[in-house]
Design a protein around this motif. Structure first.
Motif, PDB file in Angstrom:
ATOM      1  N   THR A   1     -49.072  21.498  -6.231  1.00 18.23           N
ATOM      2  CA  THR A   1     -49.829  22.457  -7.039  1.00 18.23           C
ATOM      3  C   THR A   1     -50.719  21.753  -8.063  1.00 18.23           C
ATOM      4  OG1 THR A   1     -48.144  24.117  -6.696  1.00 18.23           O
ATOM      5  CG2 THR A   1     -49.591  24.462  -8.568  1.00 18.23           C
ATOM      6  N   SER A   2     -50.222  20.692  -8.667  1.00 15.55           N
ATOM      7  CA  SER A   2     -51.039  20.058  -9.716  1.00 15.55           C
ATOM      8  C   SER A   2     -52.282  19.396  -9.116  1.00 15.55           C
ATOM      9  CB  SER A   2     -50.203  19.063 -10.518  1.00 15.55           C
ATOM     10  OG  SER A   2     -49.763  18.025  -9.673  1.00 15.55           O
ATOM     11  N   VAL A   3     -52.113  18.691  -8.002  1.00 14.79           N
ATOM     12  CA  VAL A   3     -53.258  18.031  -7.374  1.00 14.79           C
ATOM     13  C   VAL A   3     -54.255  19.076  -6.871  1.00 14.79           C
ATOM     14  CG1 VAL A   3     -53.964  16.491  -5.511  1.00 14.79           C
ATOM     15  CG2 VAL A   3     -51.834  16.049  -6.722  1.00 14.79           C
ATOM     16  N   LEU A   4     -53.731  20.135  -6.296  1.00  7.17           N
ATOM     17  CA  LEU A   4     -54.595  21.203  -5.805  1.00  7.17           C
ATOM     18  C   LEU A   4     -55.424  21.798  -6.953  1.00  7.17           C
ATOM     19  CD1 LEU A   4     -55.378  23.154  -3.447  1.00  7.17           C
ATOM     20  CD2 LEU A   4     -53.508  24.614  -4.234  1.00  7.17           C
ATOM     21  N   ASN A   5     -54.757  22.046  -8.072  1.00  6.33           N
ATOM     22  CA  ASN A   5     -55.472  22.657  -9.197  1.00  6.33           C
ATOM     23  C   ASN A   5     -56.533  21.730  -9.787  1.00  6.33           C
ATOM     24  OD1 ASN A   5     -54.556  25.516  -9.893  1.00  6.33           O
ATOM     25  ND2 ASN A   5     -52.676  24.460  -9.312  1.00  6.33           N
ATOM     26  N   ASP A   6     -56.281  20.422  -9.724  1.00 12.75           N
ATOM     27  CA  ASP A   6     -57.328  19.482 -10.154  1.00 12.75           C
ATOM     28  C   ASP A   6     -58.578  19.666  -9.295  1.00 12.75           C
ATOM     29  OD1 ASP A   6     -55.671  18.498 -12.052  1.00 12.75           O
ATOM     30  OD2 ASP A   6     -55.097  16.667 -10.938  1.00 12.75           O
ATOM     31  N   VAL A   7     -58.355  19.803  -8.002  1.00 12.60           N
ATOM     32  CA  VAL A   7     -59.492  19.958  -7.089  1.00 12.60           C
ATOM     33  C   VAL A   7     -60.234  21.266  -7.365  1.00 12.60           C
ATOM     34  CG1 VAL A   7     -60.131  20.267  -4.655  1.00 12.60           C
ATOM     35  CG2 VAL A   7     -58.458  18.513  -5.303  1.00 12.60           C
ATOM     36  N   ILE A   8     -59.471  22.324  -7.595  1.00  9.04           N
ATOM     37  CA  ILE A   8     -60.095  23.630  -7.849  1.00  9.04           C
ATOM     38  C   ILE A   8     -60.876  23.597  -9.173  1.00  9.04           C
ATOM     39  CG2 ILE A   8     -59.661  26.099  -8.261  1.00  9.04           C
ATOM     40  CD1 ILE A   8     -59.093  25.326  -5.369  1.00  9.04           C
ATOM     41  N   VAL A   9     -60.282  23.008 -10.190  1.00 11.06           N
ATOM     42  CA  VAL A   9     -60.961  22.932 -11.492  1.00 11.06           C
ATOM     43  C   VAL A   9     -62.276  22.155 -11.353  1.00 11.06           C
ATOM     44  CG1 VAL A   9     -60.817  21.903 -13.812  1.00 11.06           C
ATOM     45  CG2 VAL A   9     -58.910  23.257 -12.915  1.00 11.06           C
ATOM     46  N   ASP A  10     -62.234  21.022 -10.632  1.00 19.15           N
ATOM     47  CA  ASP A  10     -63.455  20.240 -10.397  1.00 19.15           C
ATOM     48  C   ASP A  10     -64.483  21.045  -9.617  1.00 19.15           C
ATOM     49  OD1 ASP A  10     -62.402  18.146 -11.712  1.00 19.15           O
ATOM     50  OD2 ASP A  10     -61.995  16.899  -9.932  1.00 19.15           O
ATOM     51  N   ALA A  11     -64.008  21.762  -8.619  1.00 16.11           N
ATOM     52  CA  ALA A  11     -64.916  22.555  -7.784  1.00 16.11           C
ATOM     53  C   ALA A  11     -65.623  23.605  -8.633  1.00 16.11           C
ATOM     54  CB  ALA A  11     -64.140  23.210  -6.644  1.00 16.11           C
ATOM     55  N   VAL A  12     -64.859  24.265  -9.493  1.00 16.15           N
ATOM     56  CA  VAL A  12     -65.430  25.313 -10.340  1.00 16.15           C
ATOM     57  C   VAL A  12     -66.404  24.713 -11.359  1.00 16.15           C
ATOM     58  CG1 VAL A  12     -64.885  27.096 -12.067  1.00 16.15           C
ATOM     59  CG2 VAL A  12     -63.477  26.867 -10.007  1.00 16.15           C
TER      60      VAL A  12
ATOM     61  N   MET B   1     -68.298  22.132 -10.879  1.00 19.62           N
ATOM     62  CA  MET B   1     -69.533  21.751 -10.179  1.00 19.62           C
ATOM     63  C   MET B   1     -70.355  22.950  -9.763  1.00 19.62           C
ATOM     64  SD  MET B   1     -69.074  18.608  -7.604  1.00 19.62           S
ATOM     65  CE  MET B   1     -67.537  19.175  -6.921  1.00 19.62           C
ATOM     66  N   ASN B   2     -69.672  24.032  -9.467  1.00 19.17           N
ATOM     67  CA  ASN B   2     -70.346  25.199  -8.917  1.00 19.17           C
ATOM     68  C   ASN B   2     -69.622  26.429  -9.456  1.00 19.17           C
ATOM     69  OD1 ASN B   2     -71.629  27.101  -7.375  1.00 19.17           O
ATOM     70  ND2 ASN B   2     -70.909  26.325  -5.402  1.00 19.17           N
ATOM     71  N   PRO B   3     -70.171  27.016 -10.541  1.00 20.30           N
ATOM     72  CA  PRO B   3     -69.443  28.094 -11.233  1.00 20.30           C
ATOM     73  C   PRO B   3     -69.110  29.270 -10.307  1.00 20.30           C
ATOM     74  CG  PRO B   3     -71.340  27.371 -12.499  1.00 20.30           C
ATOM     75  CD  PRO B   3     -71.433  26.684 -11.187  1.00 20.30           C
ATOM     76  N   THR B   4     -68.038  29.932 -10.635  1.00 27.30           N
ATOM     77  CA  THR B   4     -67.585  31.068  -9.833  1.00 27.30           C
ATOM     78  C   THR B   4     -68.621  32.193  -9.874  1.00 27.30           C
ATOM     79  OG1 THR B   4     -66.415  31.867 -11.759  1.00 27.30           O
ATOM     80  CG2 THR B   4     -65.132  30.598 -10.166  1.00 27.30           C
ATOM     81  N   PRO B   5     -68.667  33.022  -8.828  1.00 30.11           N
ATOM     82  CA  PRO B   5     -69.674  34.091  -8.776  1.00 30.11           C
ATOM     83  C   PRO B   5     -69.374  35.234  -9.749  1.00 30.11           C
ATOM     84  CG  PRO B   5     -68.216  34.198  -6.865  1.00 30.11           C
ATOM     85  CD  PRO B   5     -67.812  32.977  -7.630  1.00 30.11           C
TER      86      PRO B   5
ATOM     87  N   TYR C   1     -66.983  27.693   0.108  1.00 28.00           N
ATOM     88  CA  TYR C   1     -67.240  26.526  -0.732  1.00 28.00           C
ATOM     89  C   TYR C   1     -65.921  25.864  -1.149  1.00 28.00           C
ATOM     90  CZ  TYR C   1     -68.008  24.048  -5.143  1.00 28.00           C
ATOM     91  OH  TYR C   1     -67.970  23.129  -6.155  1.00 28.00           O
ATOM     92  N   LEU C   2     -64.968  26.695  -1.581  1.00 29.69           N
ATOM     93  CA  LEU C   2     -63.679  26.125  -1.999  1.00 29.69           C
ATOM     94  C   LEU C   2     -62.976  25.456  -0.822  1.00 29.69           C
ATOM     95  CD1 LEU C   2     -62.306  28.898  -4.394  1.00 29.69           C
ATOM     96  CD2 LEU C   2     -63.310  26.685  -5.011  1.00 29.69           C
ATOM     97  N   GLU C   3     -63.071  26.106   0.339  1.00 31.02           N
ATOM     98  CA  GLU C   3     -62.459  25.497   1.528  1.00 31.02           C
ATOM     99  C   GLU C   3     -63.053  24.116   1.773  1.00 31.02           C
ATOM    100  OE1 GLU C   3     -62.297  27.805   5.175  1.00 31.02           O
ATOM    101  OE2 GLU C   3     -62.124  25.987   6.388  1.00 31.02           O
ATOM    102  N   ASN C   4     -64.381  24.019   1.677  1.00 26.10           N
ATOM    103  CA  ASN C   4     -65.030  22.734   1.899  1.00 26.10           C
ATOM    104  C   ASN C   4     -64.590  21.696   0.876  1.00 26.10           C
ATOM    105  OD1 ASN C   4     -66.373  23.657   4.128  1.00 26.10           O
ATOM    106  ND2 ASN C   4     -68.225  24.238   2.997  1.00 26.10           N
ATOM    107  N   GLN C   5     -64.438  22.130  -0.374  1.00 27.52           N
ATOM    108  CA  GLN C   5     -64.001  21.182  -1.407  1.00 27.52           C
ATOM    109  C   GLN C   5     -62.572  20.708  -1.136  1.00 27.52           C
ATOM    110  OE1 GLN C   5     -67.361  20.898  -2.344  1.00 27.52           O
ATOM    111  NE2 GLN C   5     -66.185  19.938  -3.988  1.00 27.52           N
ATOM    112  N   ILE C   6     -61.727  21.634  -0.700  1.00 29.59           N
ATOM    113  CA  ILE C   6     -60.345  21.254  -0.376  1.00 29.59           C
ATOM    114  C   ILE C   6     -60.351  20.273   0.795  1.00 29.59           C
ATOM    115  CG2 ILE C   6     -58.151  22.123   0.551  1.00 29.59           C
ATOM    116  CD1 ILE C   6     -58.603  24.680  -1.095  1.00 29.59           C
ATOM    117  N   ARG C   7     -61.217  20.548   1.776  1.00 26.19           N
ATOM    118  CA  ARG C   7     -61.290  19.647   2.934  1.00 26.19           C
ATOM    119  C   ARG C   7     -61.843  18.285   2.555  1.00 26.19           C
ATOM    120  NH1 ARG C   7     -60.127  21.748   7.811  1.00 26.19           N
ATOM    121  NH2 ARG C   7     -60.092  24.007   8.005  1.00 26.19           N
ATOM    122  N   LYS C   8     -62.721  18.245   1.550  1.00 30.11           N
ATOM    123  CA  LYS C   8     -63.240  16.939   1.105  1.00 30.11           C
ATOM    124  C   LYS C   8     -62.148  16.134   0.417  1.00 30.11           C
ATOM    125  CE  LYS C   8     -68.105  17.843   0.371  1.00 30.11           C
ATOM    126  NZ  LYS C   8     -68.959  18.435  -0.653  1.00 30.11           N
ATOM    127  N   ALA C   9     -61.284  16.843  -0.302  1.00 26.54           N
ATOM    128  CA  ALA C   9     -60.267  16.146  -1.086  1.00 26.54           C
ATOM    129  C   ALA C   9     -59.068  15.708  -0.236  1.00 26.54           C
ATOM    130  CB  ALA C   9     -59.803  17.044  -2.230  1.00 26.54           C
TER     131      ALA C   9
END
Ligand code: GDP
Length: 434
Positions: free
Chosen positions: A354-365, A367-371, A410-418
């Motif tokens: 969960t912690s690593v995942l949330n780091d990725v989500i926070v970074d993703a947001v 870089m590209n703000p939520t709609p 977009y989030l899926e792609n960021q998760i796949r990049k990480a």
């Protein structure tokens, strides 16, 4: 898991009942093309017990006369099912075709539950009495349009279902199957993969009626090939129909961790390939696209790249699946296959903390703000992985409606990049939490 088949004359509401029972099992909205909608085989659940349901009416066999069609349906149900729901139309009474089917079913020794459809209200229950004469005991009144009586019907189905569990393999064993339209080389490839071991390892007989499981070990990893192709050609009319092979493929897919979508490199991609591939995608399995017959393709140094581009265009929904080119006939590049199968089986089971995942989500947001929608912005409180096979992530958000498809992508792609999720679909679900 018990297999239940619905048999009955055309237009008495079989598919309505099928849909009512199975519902829309694709809980995750998916706008990618190739996802099958039209189904005759599905998995349902009643009081925490799973079952497979077949709508035999969906398998049409040419322009045969009604009685012949009915006979095929009944045969199919008798061959495939543990329990048969024999459906009649309460408003029409017993017809000659009903009697014909009743006779066949009667001789099969399979448990039969008689369902009388179109009994839409209590006053109509008098219609039921004549159906006792079919000899299947108490008829169960149901209404497809109103969704009535299905609970009692399913209780009875489970009361009659045998207590049978499919053979379960140890969880480190990778179960895989080969699917594809006829003649792409599934049987040939199965034989080449197994090679000599086919004769050394005896099949586990009777694990299911319709698949032969062949276990083998390669480089310290245990695998099981679930082979449905080898079980064809028993000569029944319905076995040559596409929908029947689709049903068989679906059964194999369900028992697999990894599905090989086999294409014919020589003939290229046709519509049927996409339908077959859609089944594997929809089931959330790890997928490898295999281009077979590569020996027969005239090629230069760009051919493989071009073919891969074509595959990417045609199978947009399989953008995560690796492509392997090989020849079952000459065994050329065959050695590249099992390592890829192993890799995608691992990504399919991957867990992200969960912690690593949330780091990725926070970074993703960042870089590209939520709609935003109607002045409200999506706020993701936190994310967590709730399942594997396939990896499924839940985002706790202020309002799930605000997670538009493009942002989810977009989030899926960021998760796949990480993280390496090669070969596996990943599911992202939004839930409300303030
Ligand atoms: P299935 O219906 O998908 O199981 O296909 P089969 O394994 O029965 O193969 C169909 C045909 O394709 C047979 O004539 C095979 O000999 C041929 N075939 C299978 N694999 C290859 C291959 O790698 N190269 C070539 N040239 N022919 C192949």
């Amino acid at each position: 898991i018990p297999v239940v088949a619905i048999v009955g004359r055309p237009n008495i509401g079989k598919s309505t009942i099928f849909n009512r029972i199975i519902g829309d099992r694709v809980s995750i909205v998916d706008d990618k093309p190739g996802v099958t909608r039209d189904r005759i085989y599905g998995t349902g659940e009643w009081l925490n017990r799973k079952f497979h349901l077949i709508d035999t009416g969906g398998i049409e066999v040419g322009d045969e006369p009604l009685l012949v069609q009915m006979r095929h349906q009944a045969e199919l149900a008798i061959d495939e099912a543990d329990v048969i729901i024999f459906m009649v139309n309460g408003r029409e009474g017993i017809t000659a075709a009903d009697e014909e089917v009743a006779n066949l079913l009667f001789r099969s020794n399979k448990p039969i539950v008689l369902a009388v459809n179109k009994v839409d209200n209590f006053e109509m229950r008098d219609l039921m009495y004549e159906f006792y004469s079919l000899g299947f005991g108490d008829p169960f009144p149901i209404s497809g349009t109103h969704g009535l009586g299905l609970g009692d019907l399913l209780d009875q189905v489970f009361a009659l279902a045998p207590e049978k569990d499919e053979y379960e393999y140890n969880e480190d064993v990778i179960q895989f199957s080969l699917i594809g339209r006829p003649n792409v080389g599934k049987s040939s490839l199965t034989n080449s993969i197994l090679g000599e071991e086919r004769v050394i390892v005896s099949n586990i007989a009777g694990t299911t009626r319709d698949a032969i499981d062949t276990p083998f070990t390669r480089d310290g990893q245990e695998y099981v090939i679930i082979d449905t192709a080898g079980m064809r050609k028993r000569g029944k009319v319905y076995e040559s129909t596409e929908r029947y092979s689709v049903m068989r493929a679906q059964k194999a897919i369900e028992r697999s961790n990894v599905v090989l979508v086999v294409l014919d490199g020589e003939e290229g991609i046709i519509e049927q390939d996409k339908r077959v591939a859609g089944l594997a995608h929809e089931a959330g399995k790890a997928i490898v696209i295999v281009v077979n017959k590569w020996d027969a393709v005239e090629k230069d140094d760009k051919t493989m790249k071009k073919m891969e581009e074509k595959i990417r265009q045609e199978f947009l929904f399989l953008d995560y699946a690796p492509v392997v080119f090989l020849s079952a006939l000459t065994s050329k590049r065959l050695q590249t296959l099992l390592p890829v199968i192993k890799q995608v089986a691992e990504t399919h089971r991957r867990r992200i903390s969960t912690s690593v995942l949330n780091d990725v989500i926070v970074d993703a947001v960042a870089m590209n703000p939520t709609p935003t929608d109607k002045g409200q912005r999506l706020k993701i409180n936190y994310a967590t992985q709730v399942a594997i096979e396939p990896p499924t992530f839940v985002l706790f958000v202020n309002d799930p409606e605000l997670l538009h498809f493009s942002y989810k992508r977009y989030l899926e792609n960021q998760i796949r990049k990480a993280f390496d999720f090669t070969g596996t679909p990943i599911h992202i679900v939004a839930r409300q939490k303030n």
